[in-house]
Every structure is written in C-alpha cells, then in structure tokens.
Motif scaffolding. Sequence first.
Motif: not given
Length: 254
Positions: A61-66, A227-242
């Motif tokens: 934990g706490l390895t990235s950004r601020t 994480s290479l990005t900020d955490a992204v809240p998931v507000s919608k069902s569906g397909h997620y890809e990185a």
Amino acid sequence: MTSPTNAAVDALHAIATNGAADTEALRPFADAGVDAGFRLQLAVLDRWLADGEEVGGWKVGLTSRTARDSMGKDVRPPGYVLASRVLSSGASLPAVANVRLEPEIGIVLGRDITGEITVGQAKAAVASVAPAFEINALRLPSTESAAARVGNALNNWGVVFGSPVDPGAIDLAALSVTLTGPDGPLATGRSGADMIDDPYLSLTRLAATLARNGRGLTAGQHIITGSLTDAVPVSKSGHYEADFGALGTVTLDI
C-alpha cells in the motif's frame, strides 16, 4: 470481558466479511499507528485461515502519487489478499459494494521468501509479472485512523491478474496504462520513479514487514505493487479493461 484487541478484530472481520462498518470497537486504536494496525490485520487474516481460506497474495500500500509517505517516511503497509479472491482476467465480479478499480503491476512469486531480501534477490524470486487490477471495496473511509485502515487491509477486496510476462522482457519503469469502462476511457497513467515505487523495492519492503511479524511469502502468491492511476469508482455495470501496452491487458466484468 472481551479485550479491546479482540473486539477490534471482531469488528474488522465483520467489516471484511459483509461490509458492516461498526467502527466503535476501533476507537481504542485511534492513536495506535501502522504497526499496531498490521497486527490487527494479521489477527483478522488468522480468522479467515481458521475458516478454511488461504493467503493468495498481498498488496503493497501507499506506493504511488500523493499516498507515498502519508503514514510516515517509507512506510508502505501491506494488505492480505485471499486466495478465493485472486481472479483471472475476464472474470465476472460478484456483488460487492463501493467498488473502486486500480490498474497495477502484478508480480507472481517463483520461490518462497522467509526473511528480508535485497532488490536483486527480489527480482530473482519473481516468476512472472502481469497486468493487474486491484479491486477495492470502500469499507472504511480515509478519515479513519491509520491503525483501522491498515487493520482493514487498506480496503482490499481482491485482485485480477492478466497473462504472465517474463520479468526480464519488460521495463516496468516505462509503462503507460489506459483504463476504459462501458462508456469509454476513465483514466490514464504511467509508471516511473516520480509516479510509483519500483515494484521490486516494494517487494523487499513487503518481505521485511512480514518477517518482522513472523510471516513470509510463498511461491505462487500474487503481489500487487501500486496503482498507475488514481482509484476509479465503479458506478456502472459492464466491461472494464486496463491496457498496459507491452505488459498486456487485464479485464473484469462487473
């Protein structure tokens, strides 16, 4: 009478099991700090193990950004990952409340680690790297104490790992990632020392913390390193890809 420690462990186990955020039992640990929080976390983990679960891996934990150093200089608290919650790319996530996704560099260990190690030894212990998601379930807010947040395994619910890649075939400090959801792009990010700790350095810190607490790492365990990005809240069902470019892609259906 139940001790404050047992009451806190009971509360944290309940929070991790069903998301019930009764935090009154955590109040005695408001000023206890990260080390005490990790001891609570390990006690919660032991409850899972007694119920038949296994350790599937760990997050650093706490390895990235601020977030770096937010709990103290070079403090990088771990969080356990249950084996039943190590998912493969393309999996479907069951009903989990308050999900946030983080695209991360994943590591699969090729050998046991039973004490403190150097960065070179960390590299030698890695069997493969992979594109990964951390699935966070926002069970406790950032306003809770450090001990409570660490005791709660830093909100980890599980991980998703893509196809393995030879660690020697890729520069982990030169990656970029694009996270997309059902309606298109959600976040972009990159690796590099100014954005995230070196994954192998993170592995040495994980090994050291576990060693101080009488624990170790096991071949086959899955490690996520930030994480290479900020955490992204998931507000919608569906397909997620990185898409991590040379490292590959990881997907999750929610």
